[in-house]
Design an enzyme around this catalytic site. Structure first.
Site, short mmCIF file in Angstrom:
data_model
loop_
_atom_site.label_atom_id
_atom_site.label_comp_id
_atom_site.label_asym_id
_atom_site.label_seq_id
_atom_site.Cartn_x
_atom_site.Cartn_y
_atom_site.Cartn_z
N GLY A 97 0.75 -1.29 0.18
CA GLY A 97 0.17 -0.11 -0.16
C GLY A 97 0.91 1.24 -0.13
CB SER A 98 -0.33 4.72 1.21
OG SER A 98 -1.29 4.62 0.31
CB THR A 99 4.30 1.70 3.32
OG1 THR A 99 4.33 0.63 2.55
CG2 THR A 99 3.41 1.39 4.34
#
Length: 714
Positions: free
Chosen positions: A407-409
């Site tokens: 994800g957005s990591t």
């Protein structure tokens, strides 16, 4: 003249006397040699043939494993053991006699289902499982006359006619042994088990018959060694884990004495001086550092007669236990991390909505300046059918062997890729609102945030900022309801940038079975390139994620993950540490191509995430001043739409000393949400800073004791 003649006669007489003496001496010598050769020749020949020198290697303790603060993790537990060494010329009858004698002294657990009973379950490492073949072999050896009757005249005739081979007769004997005849062996199972163990040993190599002898067994065997040729009592060592099962999968295992050398590497080990039944590391750290941990065997020379009876023992070499490994792990931190994971999983399953598919979670912590892994926690929920309850098992290896959408990591890497490629600059602002493409295709952020630069885009986790960055890398301008065109070279370019951080490539860790994740290959759907930019297409391991985090925290230097800090000489005094044989230095794998100014922009955005962004509720008031990024990935598990819930962080943001990745796959199903990733991360960071001072104090006290010891010796 007469005087000269007398003188000559006198000399001749002396020479004759001398010759006579020499003749007598030679005669005596020849007579003596004749007596030795003719009269006692056979006796002396038997005496010469009677003895033989046999050198036997006996094991020594393996090296210990300690944590970064010198706490013992893996040690050795001494076990009294009785062994049997197969020597040349020992007949089956003699072995059977020894087995019967030992059976009267030791209690060896035996199991078999030959008689229709279920195999008994036991954790006893000495337990011997006898097969029907074991019993039949024993019956033939102890009933030679009846065994002969199993071969008929017809069988022998077929051998003469060439219809059967000699080697076919023994299988016929085995086949014709009846159940009734096997039932006569019920009282001999222990003898059969001991003899079976004796037979499995390799020649001139001690084979353990039973370890963990009690005092009485040890004393009786020691008294009767003179009547038990080939039998000896000695000390063997078993691995002892100070922290029980903590991190056990990563530490690895060693083979048992019965397993011996792994078949697939047999020739390698034999060529390096191992015996076939040696215990060696068979997984992970035990295997990776086998040459360090194994030690140098003691060598004992046995002088034996032709029957194998030991006449004399000489110690050739005392041997030395293996060197010690000092790991980078802080075991007290590891212990707390595992408790955090266990409690977090169980509480989430019990109280949080949408956790039907949640079954694992990971926390991994690394020193960003050295690559040293301080904790590698992984837990997995397993349903125990017998108890009807969930059990939490160690799954630390999942940090390197399993991969997930993060994800957005990964948005920090996407921003830096856009900056380095020239697609965006430090002042680029994009307007975050839903994006519409041809054929009704729509992409958007979880919530529109309007105009945003790099810092705000990271703080509020803007998907649209990442989408427009990738479009710019592809040389495309966003046109509402227009076609979406992302060429293959843009995919490759983006992945090449990710690899600089360790995403999608090997981290360099020296452990088997590391996976590099899954690279999506459906390039016909350009929307997947946008998903790639927000961590929802390719998969990465928790170890790759923490290496990526460390690279940003360390101003662009990607370091090789390290699990071993030092290798030390073995020390007899358990309270002291040996001298350092090798110190493992930090290894920089690469430096990312982005400028320091660009890295600082992302680091500033990561700090905003913790103070006013998606992780402010858990981290804004923490005294250790963290920076990081949350990440939620939409994916599928067992056909159900789920969300992976992840977090990266480092602290303090202005001088990082710890980097962390939290990965919770299938944290919840679509339509629900919770903050388990952030709760786990908050607890883990607090544990690190709370325990750091304690560990340093313990190490300081040990170093003080070492210094005092050295001064006393000097």
């Amino acid at each position: 003249m007469k005087q000269k003649k007398r003188k000559r006669n006198h000399v001749s007489l002396r020479i004759n006397i001398l010759f006579f003496i020499v003749f007598i001496l030679f005669s005596v010598l020849i007579l003596r040699l004749g007596i030795v050769q003719i009269v006692h020749g056979e006796s002396y020949k038997r005496e010469v043939e009677k003895t033989e020198d046999v050198t036997v290697n006996t094991p020594v303790p393996r090296g210990k494993m300690l944590d970064r603060y010198d706490r013992v993790i893996v040690d050795n537990k001494p076990l009294n053991a009785v062994t049997y060494t197969r020597l040349k010329g020992v007949k089956q009858e003699e072995k059977l006699k020894i087995a019967k004698s030992l059976a009267k002294i030791i209690d060896l657990p035996v199991t078999t289902n030959v008689f229709g009973d279920e195999d008994q379950k036991s954790d006893d490492k000495n337990i011997v499982k006898l097969t029907e073949r074991d019993l039949k072999d024993y019956w033939i050896a102890t009933n030679p006359e009846e065994a002969k009757k199993k071969i008929t005249d017809s069988d022998l005739k077929k051998v003469e006619q060439g219809k059967l081979k000699e080697e076919d007769l023994y299988p016929l004997q085995l086949k014709r042994i009846t159940k009734k005849e096997l039932n006569t062996l019920k009282d001999d199972l222990e003898v059969i088990a001991i003899k079976s163990k004796m037979e499995t040993g390799y020649e001139l190599t001690p084979q353990i018959i039973k370890s963990g002898l009690n005092d009485q067994e040890m004393a009786v065997i020691s008294e009767q060694l003179s009547t038990l040729p080939g039998v000896d009592v000695t000390t063997y060592w078993d691995r002892m884990y100070t922290y029980d099962s903590l991190l056990s999968t990563l530490l690895g295992n060693i083979t048992s004495a019965d397993e011996g050398l792994p078949r697939e590497n047999l020739q390698y080990y034999l060529s390096h001086g191992y015996s076939r039944n040696d215990r060696v590391g068979k997984s992970y750290l035990e295997k990776q550092y086998e040459n360090v941990l194994r030690g140098q065997k003691a060598r004992i020379q046995h002088v034996t007669d032709r029957s194998g009876n030991i006449l004399e023992e000489k110690i050739v070499s005392e041997g030395q236990r293996g060197s010690d490994l000092v790991l980078t792990i802080d075991m007290e931190l590891q212990k707390q991390i595992e408790e955090i994971l266990t409690n977090g999983l169980l509480k989430a399953k019990a109280a949080k909505p949408g956790t039907s598919l949640l079954d694992r979670a990971f926390i991994i912590m690394m020193d960003p300046h050295t690559g040293e892994i301080l904790a590698m926690g992984g837990k997995q929920l397993v349903y125990n059918e017998s108890s009807g309850k969930r059990e939490v098992k160690d799954f630390a290896l999942g940090n390197i062997t399993t991969a997930y959408e993060m994800g957005s990591t990964v948005k920090g890497a996407t921003i830096l890729a856009g900056l380095d490629s020239g697609a965006i600059n430090l002042d680029t602002v994009f307007y975050d609102s839903p994006m519409y493409f041809k054929n009704g295709f729509k992409k958007q952020s979880s919530h529109p945030i309007g105009s945003a630069g790099i810092g705000r885009a990271l703080e509020q986790s803007s998907n649209v900022y990442m989408y427009k960055t990738v479009l710019s890398m592809a040389g495309e301008n966003y046109v509402p309801h227009g076609a979406l065109n992302i060429p293959r070279k843009t995919w490759d370019q983006l992945r090449s940038y990710y690899s600089q951080f360790g995403l999608g490539v090997s981290t360099g860790i020296e452990l088997d079975n590391e996976t590099t994740g899954m690279i999506g290959s459906d390039y016909s759907l350009p929307g997947k390139a946008l998903d790639l930019a927000i961590g929802q297409y390719d998969t990465y391991t928790p170890l790759q994620l923490v290496q990526y985090t460390s690279t940003i925290a360390n101003n662009g230097y990607r370091l090789k993950p390290q699990l071993v800090k030092e290798i030390r000489e073995p020390e007899l005094d358990t309270e002291l540490k040996g001298s350092v044989q090798k110190s493992v230095e930090p290894e920089v794998l690469n430096r990312i191509t982005m400028s320091q100014e660009e890295i600082n922009a992302v680091k500033a955005g990561f700090r905003r995430v913790m103070t006013s962004g998606t992780a402010k509720n858990e981290f804004s008031s923490e005294p250790y001043k963290p920076a990081g990024k949350t990440g939620t990935a939409e994916t599928y598990s067992k056909g159900v739409s789920v969300r992976n819930s992840n977090l990266i962080a480092y602290a303090p943001y202005d001088n990082p000393e710890i980097a962390m990745a939290v990965v919770v796959p299938s944290a919840y199903v679509k339509g629900t949400s919770h903050a388990l990733n952030r709760e786990l991360g908050q607890a883990a960071m607090r544990a690190y800073f709370d325990l750091k001072k304690k560990g340093e104090q313990e190490l300081g006290e040990k170093e003080k004791q070492q210094e005092e010891h050295n001064q006393t010796n000097d």
